[in-house]
Structure formats: C-alpha cells, structure tokens
Design a protein around this motif. Structure first.
Motif, PDB file in Angstrom:
ATOM      1  N   ILE A 147       0.805  -1.131  -0.108  1.00  0.00           N
ATOM      2  CA  ILE A 147      -0.148  -0.109   0.119  1.00  0.00           C
ATOM      3  C   ILE A 147       0.850   1.297   0.140  1.00  0.00           C
ATOM      4  O   ILE A 147       0.496   2.450  -0.099  1.00  0.00           O
ATOM      5  N   LEU A 148       2.104   1.076   0.231  1.00  0.00           N
ATOM      6  CA  LEU A 148       2.954   2.305   0.218  1.00  0.00           C
ATOM      7  C   LEU A 148       4.298   1.850  -0.473  1.00  0.00           C
ATOM      8  O   LEU A 148       4.851   0.926  -0.434  1.00  0.00           O
ATOM      9  N   GLY A 149       4.776   2.915  -1.277  1.00  0.00           N
ATOM     10  CA  GLY A 149       6.022   2.678  -1.900  1.00  0.00           C
ATOM     11  C   GLY A 149       5.909   1.899  -3.299  1.00  0.00           C
ATOM     12  O   GLY A 149       7.052   1.351  -3.899  1.00  0.00           O
ATOM     13  N   GLY A 150       4.843   1.302  -3.436  1.00  0.00           N
ATOM     14  CA  GLY A 150       4.838   0.613  -4.700  1.00  0.00           C
ATOM     15  C   GLY A 150       4.950   0.954  -6.256  1.00  0.00           C
ATOM     16  O   GLY A 150       4.807   2.374  -6.083  1.00  0.00           O
ATOM     17  N   GLY A 151       5.268   0.404  -7.063  1.00  0.00           N
ATOM     18  CA  GLY A 151       5.221   0.871  -8.478  1.00  0.00           C
ATOM     19  C   GLY A 151       6.701   0.859  -8.982  1.00  0.00           C
ATOM     20  O   GLY A 151       7.396   1.374  -8.216  1.00  0.00           O
ATOM     21  N   PRO A 152       6.872   0.452 -10.075  1.00  0.00           N
ATOM     22  CA  PRO A 152       6.209  -0.456 -10.911  1.00  0.00           C
ATOM     23  C   PRO A 152       5.822  -1.748 -10.501  1.00  0.00           C
ATOM     24  O   PRO A 152       5.026  -2.571 -10.993  1.00  0.00           O
ATOM     25  N   CYS A 153       6.604  -2.235  -9.322  1.00  0.00           N
ATOM     26  CA  CYS A 153       6.289  -3.612  -8.849  1.00  0.00           C
ATOM     27  C   CYS A 153       5.778  -3.455  -7.496  1.00  0.00           C
ATOM     28  O   CYS A 153       6.064  -2.485  -6.786  1.00  0.00           O
ATOM     29  N   HIS A 154       4.904  -4.203  -7.130  1.00  0.00           N
ATOM     30  CA  HIS A 154       3.984  -3.947  -5.773  1.00  0.00           C
ATOM     31  C   HIS A 154       4.320  -4.999  -4.610  1.00  0.00           C
ATOM     32  O   HIS A 154       3.373  -5.284  -3.877  1.00  0.00           O
ATOM     33  N   ILE A 155       5.500  -5.517  -4.656  1.00  0.00           N
ATOM     34  CA  ILE A 155       5.870  -6.728  -3.551  1.00  0.00           C
ATOM     35  C   ILE A 155       5.653  -5.888  -2.079  1.00  0.00           C
ATOM     36  O   ILE A 155       5.881  -4.785  -2.109  1.00  0.00           O
ATOM     37  N   VAL A 156       5.465  -6.751  -1.087  1.00  0.00           N
ATOM     38  CA  VAL A 156       5.871  -6.168   0.063  1.00  0.00           C
ATOM     39  C   VAL A 156       7.130  -7.245   0.308  1.00  0.00           C
ATOM     40  O   VAL A 156       7.374  -8.327   0.231  1.00  0.00           O
ATOM     41  N   HIS A 157       8.185  -6.463   1.324  1.00  0.00           N
ATOM     42  CA  HIS A 157       9.246  -7.166   1.639  1.00  0.00           C
ATOM     43  C   HIS A 157       8.898  -8.053   2.866  1.00  0.00           C
ATOM     44  O   HIS A 157       8.342  -7.780   3.725  1.00  0.00           O
ATOM     45  N   PRO A 158       9.227  -9.384   2.493  1.00  0.00           N
ATOM     46  CA  PRO A 158       8.845 -10.624   3.352  1.00  0.00           C
ATOM     47  C   PRO A 158       9.579 -10.502   4.909  1.00  0.00           C
ATOM     48  O   PRO A 158       9.170 -11.240   5.783  1.00  0.00           O
ATOM     49  N   SER A 159      10.733  -9.999   5.098  1.00  0.00           N
ATOM     50  CA  SER A 159      11.376 -10.003   6.236  1.00  0.00           C
ATOM     51  C   SER A 159      11.100  -9.595   7.636  1.00  0.00           C
ATOM     52  O   SER A 159      10.861  -8.264   7.535  1.00  0.00           O
ATOM     53  N   ASP A 160      10.884 -10.200   8.500  1.00  0.00           N
ATOM     54  CA  ASP A 160      10.349  -9.580   9.855  1.00  0.00           C
ATOM     55  C   ASP A 160      11.570  -9.041  10.611  1.00  0.00           C
ATOM     56  O   ASP A 160      11.485  -7.884  11.053  1.00  0.00           O
ATOM     57  N   MET A 161      12.914  -9.713  10.158  1.00  0.00           N
ATOM     58  CA  MET A 161      13.830  -9.328  10.990  1.00  0.00           C
ATOM     59  C   MET A 161      14.368  -7.738  10.203  1.00  0.00           C
ATOM     60  O   MET A 161      14.870  -6.899  11.275  1.00  0.00           O
ATOM     61  N   ALA A 162      14.105  -7.440   9.162  1.00  0.00           N
ATOM     62  CA  ALA A 162      14.623  -6.126   8.570  1.00  0.00           C
ATOM     63  C   ALA A 162      13.791  -5.199   9.377  1.00  0.00           C
ATOM     64  O   ALA A 162      14.302  -3.937   9.706  1.00  0.00           O
ATOM     65  N   VAL A 163      12.497  -5.427   9.793  1.00  0.00           N
ATOM     66  CA  VAL A 163      11.835  -4.377  10.292  1.00  0.00           C
ATOM     67  C   VAL A 163      12.274  -4.106  11.814  1.00  0.00           C
ATOM     68  O   VAL A 163      12.425  -2.944  12.007  1.00  0.00           O
ATOM     69  N   ALA A 164      12.552  -5.187  12.528  1.00  0.00           N
ATOM     70  CA  ALA A 164      13.289  -4.830  13.832  1.00  0.00           C
ATOM     71  C   ALA A 164      14.396  -4.236  13.669  1.00  0.00           C
ATOM     72  O   ALA A 164      14.889  -3.324  14.595  1.00  0.00           O
ATOM     73  N   LEU A 165      15.268  -4.704  12.897  1.00  0.00           N
ATOM     74  CA  LEU A 165      16.684  -3.969  12.977  1.00  0.00           C
ATOM     75  C   LEU A 165      16.596  -2.707  12.303  1.00  0.00           C
ATOM     76  O   LEU A 165      17.499  -1.946  12.752  1.00  0.00           O
ATOM     77  N   LEU A 166      15.787  -2.249  11.426  1.00  0.00           N
ATOM     78  CA  LEU A 166      15.833  -1.043  11.029  1.00  0.00           C
ATOM     79  C   LEU A 166      15.300  -0.005  12.135  1.00  0.00           C
ATOM     80  O   LEU A 166      15.810   0.883  12.260  1.00  0.00           O
ATOM     81  N   ALA A 167      14.449  -0.583  13.007  1.00  0.00           N
ATOM     82  CA  ALA A 167      13.945   0.259  13.959  1.00  0.00           C
ATOM     83  C   ALA A 167      15.114   0.563  14.982  1.00  0.00           C
ATOM     84  O   ALA A 167      15.009   1.239  15.836  1.00  0.00           O
ATOM     85  N   MET A 168      15.826  -0.470  15.152  1.00  0.00           N
ATOM     86  CA  MET A 168      17.083  -0.439  16.021  1.00  0.00           C
ATOM     87  C   MET A 168      18.002   0.542  15.373  1.00  0.00           C
ATOM     88  O   MET A 168      19.424   0.416  16.191  1.00  0.00           O
ATOM     89  N   GLY A 169      17.962   0.801  14.464  1.00  0.00           N
ATOM     90  CA  GLY A 169      19.084   1.833  13.673  1.00  0.00           C
ATOM     91  C   GLY A 169      20.277   1.025  13.147  1.00  0.00           C
ATOM     92  O   GLY A 169      21.390   1.469  13.131  1.00  0.00           O
ATOM     93  N   ALA A 170      20.140  -0.253  12.797  1.00  0.00           N
ATOM     94  CA  ALA A 170      20.958  -1.286  12.427  1.00  0.00           C
ATOM     95  C   ALA A 170      21.879  -1.174  11.119  1.00  0.00           C
ATOM     96  O   ALA A 170      21.370  -0.232  10.269  1.00  0.00           O
TER      97      ALA A 170
END
Ligand SMILES: Cc1cc2nc3c(=O)[nH]c(=O)nc-3n(C[C@H](O)[C@H](O)[C@H](O)COP(=O)(O)OP(=O)(O)OC[C@H]3O[C@@H](n4cnc5c(N)ncnc54)[C@H](O)[C@@H]3O)c2cc1C
Ligand code: SF4
Ligand code: FES
Ligand code: FES
Lengths: 321, 201
Positions: A147-170
């Motif tokens: 729903i965000l950042g899509g186009g021309p491809c509309h996948i969602v990134h599947p990684s749960d770890m990426a979400v947590a690591l990004l929040a930790m500023g990794a």
C-alpha cells in the motif's frame, strides 16, 4: 535444468571469484533459495555455500553494540542471553519468523536477502521482476501486496528481521571483490522504482557479512507486533516495530518501521515526526496512526491494510505509553 | 478498461495453469522430490560421492547434487519414516534431527549434509525399546492417521532435549512447525507432556 555444482569455499576471496567469474549463486541456510530452485524461478549452475567461511557464524557484543555474523541463525537470535537482555526487539522478531525448524536453519543474512513472496513471482509468470513487461498484481490478485512505496512492482518485503533491525538503527557490512562498505540498513533496501529486479543494493558478487546493531540508550523502549492471517506460521499482513526514547514522558526520538506494507521495510517518517516532542496521549497516538498511512495508495484488494497499519501503530504506541 | 480486463482474466487463468506447469517442470527434475522417478543420470547432472551419517551408521552414495536429504532418505536408502508432505518447508512431516536440531529434510540438500549427525525416526528406539517420547505417543494415542507422527516425535525430542520441563505454551511453540491434518493436537500435546514426565522420572 542442468544440475548444479556445489562448492563450499573456505574464504571470502574464493567465494568472490566463484560468484563473479562463474556466476555462482550464494546459499546460506538455503530455506529460500531451495524454494526458488524448486519453483523454477532460478536455475543456477553453481551454488556457493557460505557455511565454511570463517567468522560468519559469530555474534558478539562490544562497547557500541552488537555484531551479528551473517550466518547466525534466527534460532540463535531468539535464544541468546545477551540479545534477550539488551536487544529483546530482535529476539521478539526472530521468534515470529516461520517455524522452529526453519528458524534453526535460516540465517540473518539470508533473511534480509530473501526474495519476495508475491505469488506471481513465485509462480510461472514472467512479470516485471523477472524481466517481463507487466506486473500481474496490478490488476490481479493483490490482497497481500503493497500500500506504500509500490510501483512499478508492488511486492511487500517479506522479512520480519529487517523491520526490527531498522527500528534499532542497524547497519549492514557488505564485502565485495573491490572492497567493503558499511551502510545503514535503510540504504540497504531498494525500491522497485530504483531497480525492479532486486530488493537490496547488493551487486552480483557482493556478500552481506555482518549486521551491526547500536546499543540502545538505557531509557529506550520498544515493541514488535506482527499481524498475520492465521495463528500458525505465516508472513506478516502488517507488522510494526517501534523504538522510542522518552524523557519525562516526552518523546525525544522515535523510529516506527512497518513490514508487510511496502517493497522495503517501511520507515513511517511522518508518524515519527508526529511523535517527536510529544507525550503519548490518545490523540497523539491517533495522529501518529493517521500519519503512517497518509501516503498510502491501495490496490484493488488491499485497502484493509490501511486500517490495519493505522491501528497497529496506535496499538503499539499504546503499549509504549 | 478492456485491456485491463484482459490482463485480469489472463492473470487468473495463467495462475491456475501455473500450478500445472509447475508440477510438470518438477517431474523433469529441478530439485528431485521424493516419489519422483529417479533419473539415474539426467543430462547435465552433477554427481558427487557423499557419505552421510544416519542413525549412527555411515552411508556412502553417488548423489545427484539436486537431491534433497528427504529424497535420499526415502528413495535412495529406503528410510521412509520421514514423510513427504508439502516438500517445501511448510508442514513438518519430513522433520529429522540434524546435530540434535529438528530440521526439515526437504529443505536440506544431501550434498550439504556430510559431516552432520542425522537422526531419523528409525534410529530413535534402542532395539525393541521405544524412546520415551515414542512410548508416550503410543500410550496417549498422540495421533489419528499418524502421518505427521514421526515428525512430531522428533520435534518433541528436539524440544525436550533443549527444555526438559516445557509449559503447554512451550510445547505448542516447539511443535508449531509440524502440522497435523487430523488435528490430533490435544492428544499430541498430552503425549509430549507425558513424555517430559517420563524422561524426568
Ligand atoms: C514456510 C516458510 C515461512 C516463512 N515465514 C517467514 C516469516 O514469517 N518471516 C520472515 O521474515 N521470513 C519467513 N520466511 C523466510 C525465511 O525467513 C527465509 O527463507 C530465511 O530467513 C532465509 O535465510 P537462509 O539462510 O535460509 O537464506 P538462503 O535461502 O540461503 O538465501 C536467501 C537469499 O539470500 C541470498 N543470501 C543469503 N545469504 C546472503 C549473504 N550473506 N549475502 C548476500 N546474499 C545472501 C541467497 O543468494 C538467496 O538469494 C519463511 C520461509 C518459509 C519457507
Ligand atoms: S508485484 Fe512485483 S513480483 Fe509481483 S507480479 Fe508485480 S512485478 Fe512481479
Ligand atoms: S515435507 Fe518437508 S516440510 Fe513438508
Ligand atoms: S495424525 Fe493424521 S496428520 Fe497428524
């Protein structure tokens, strides 16, 4: 497909040469790669295993934070004492990935570099991501898409770890035949508008060798929440990792990252701005939820994700308050 | 609009077709799956001589690099205790212990397994004496059709080796990677609880 040669180099240098000169495909735990081969998405003639390369399996804490070798498994992150004590957001996210068997085999590096789960991509469709001319999800079955950042491809990134690591500023340490670099994880992921064929900055031959996680401030608090369609294992419909530093109840710094909504782990910058300098009252939380989805542009079947994302952000903030 | 509708129908139809094509491609052998006719030397196959340590015994074989451990166990060595459900890391029927950890044999390449200790359900009992987890599954009837049982038992053993006194939540989480199509879950959980007691006593 012709069979593949399987090599287990002992050094990064050997691995680079196999990857670049012989067009080998990197394999860590193999839980994603084997699926890709099985589904006929890729047909590599050479697999280059990282397993025997020294030093990639270690995890250690230093003064400024945690260093996680690319081959550390999700099960190790889930059960490690230091992680549980100082970086529980990572343990929480790791525990939500897939199943115990897969977590014992899946590596953190592989989790960040895994390919998307779009069913057209995994199926027999020559879509944009595979070099074709159309995105089948655009007018097709797109209930799990971005729903965000899509186009021309509309996948969602599947990684749960990426979400947590990004929040930790990794950040990610990447080594290639021509040297190495360390990039904030935010810059590691690539939107389809930049390059529709890949999800990370990694060029062929480059290897993600380590993740670095800064030590959280003592007054920092965090939460990870993952919504899925069923109780048993599944990828996220929407997930949220929040990291906040407060002083006298006033938010000094907040990082809100969402999974399941965009082609990359999505930092909700507008929500973060709405939180800075505020105390977590009901109206502030509601505003932050709204701000998360201001830019959302749903496809035909995934409007429900807007409400889900908005409410999940509110819910997560409520547990921080 | 017309163009749009065309794409939509194409995509739905191709979607269904995709499933069939996928299967056809598989029987010509991308990764060899259990039950697929063994092609002893398909064109371009890369063969390696590997030695696997399974249930304490060494097995040496000429393996196609594309063979999964599950395929080798079932179709090359006749160890059919590990079941093939989904063959894609989603059901747990193929669970074996590798170096003590429950893993999906369908997600491990045979070529990556030498040097590791592999334990399948066939190697769990000591002669005629069942392992306590097996005994508990029998006594508590922790199954209905029992297709999922070898995988359940090995996951349970992996869990109890790590955590000898699991709570019910620990058991549920520990077995979350094993699906039971008969939904015999309540009895399975009872069996694991009983097994923990049995081992402790
Ligand atoms: C049934 C199922 C459910 C799942 N559910 C979830 C879920 O809920 N949440 C979630 O986050 N994930 C989920 N996954 C995905 C899973 O987490 C990934 O498959 C796994 O983390 C990949 O790690 P791996 O070590 O097995 O990688 P591999 O399969 O070995 O590699 C994955 C990809 O990354 C590349 N790669 C690997 N390591 C490196 C490196 N160090 N440098 C550069 N490139 C590299 C490989 O070339 C390959 O393209 C699920 C997978 C399955 C099969
Ligand atoms: S969303 Fe991306 S991967 Fe899926 S069909 Fe469209 S282009 Fe292909
Ligand atoms: S057959 Fe291996 S997980 Fe289903
Ligand atoms: S007992 Fe039939 S699948 Fe579990």
């Amino acid at each position: 497909m012709e069979g593949f040669v399987y090599s287990q180099p002992g050094t990064l240098r050997e691995a680079f040469s196999l990857l670049t000169n012989k067009k080998g495909k990197l394999v860590a735990g193999g839980t994603d790669l084997l699926g890709e081969i099985q589904d006929g998405i890729i047909a590599p003639g050479l697999l280059v295993s990282l397993e025997r390369i020294q030093g990639l399996k270690t995890m250690r804490e230093e003064k400024n934070g945690l260093r996680i070798g690319a081959l550390v498994t999700l099960a190790e992150l889930e059960s490690d004492k230091i992680v549980a004590e100082h970086y529980p957001l990572l343990a929480a996210a790791a525990g939500e990935v897939a199943t115990p068997q897969l977590r014992a085999q899946a590596t953190i590096g592989g989790n960040l570099c895994q390919r998307p789960r779009c069913w057209y991509y995994r199926g027999d469709f020559n879509c944009l991501k595979k070099g074709g001319a159309v995105c089948y999800a655009e007018d097709g079955e797109n209930q799990y898409h971005a729903i965000l950042g899509g186009g021309p491809c509309h996948i969602v990134h599947p990684s749960d770890m990426a979400v947590a690591l990004l929040a930790m500023g990794a950040s990610a340490r990447v080594v290639g035949p021509r040297g190495e670099k360390t990039v904030p994880l935010e810059k590691f992921f690539v939107l389809p508008q930049v390059d529709v064929k890949r999800e990370t900055i990694l060029a062929p031959g480059e290897i993600l060798v380590e993740i670095r996680v800064p030590k959280p401030l003592p007054e920092a608090r965090w939460v990870f929440r993952k919504m899925r369609e069923r109780g048993a294992w599944d990828f996220a419909l929407v997930s949220v990792a929040a990291y906040a530093v407060t002083k006298d109840k006033v938010i000094q710094e907040a990082r809100i990252v969402l999974g399941g909504v965009a082609p990359i782990p999505w930092r909700a910058v507008r929500a973060e701005q709405a939180l800075k300098g505020k105390t977590l009252t009901g109206p502030v939380m509601r505003l932050a939820g709204e701000a998360t989805v201001t830019d959302a542009r749903p496809l035909s079947q995934n409007e429900y994700k807007i409400r889900l994302a908005r409410n999940l952000v509110r819910q997560v903030l409520a547990t921080l308050a | 609009m017309d163009e749009k509708r065309k794409r939509l129908t194409i995509s739905r139809r191709d979607f269904l077709k995709g499933g069939a094509i996928g299967t056809a491609a598989l029987s010509s052998g991308l990764l060899l799956r259990s039950g697929v006719e063994a092609q002893s030397a398909p064109p371009g196959a890369k063969i390696s001589r590997i030695t696997l340590k399974i249930n304490g015994a060494a097995h040496t074989l000429e393996a196609d690099n594309r063979w999964t451990l599950l395929y080798i166990l079932r179709d090359q060595l006749g160890l059919t205790g590990a079941k093939q459900g989904c063959d894609g890391g989603q059901c747990g029927a193929c669970t074996v212990l590798i170096d003590g950890k429950p893993l999906y044999a369908c997600m491990v390449l045979g070529i990556a397994a030498p040097g590791k200790e592999i334990l399948t359900i066939e190697g769990l009992a000591k002669g005629e004496e069942l392992h306590p987890v097996q005994q508990a599954f029998v006594e508590e009837m922790g199954y209905q059709c029992a297709f999922c049982t070898p995988g359940m038992i090995l996951s349970a053993k992996g869990l109890l080796d790590r955590n000898p006194k699991p709570s019910e939540t620990d058991i549920r989480q520990g077995l979350a990677g094993n699906l039971c199509r008969c939904a015999a879950y309540p009895k399975i959980i009872r069996a694991v609880t009983a097994a923990a007691k049995r081992i402790a006593s």
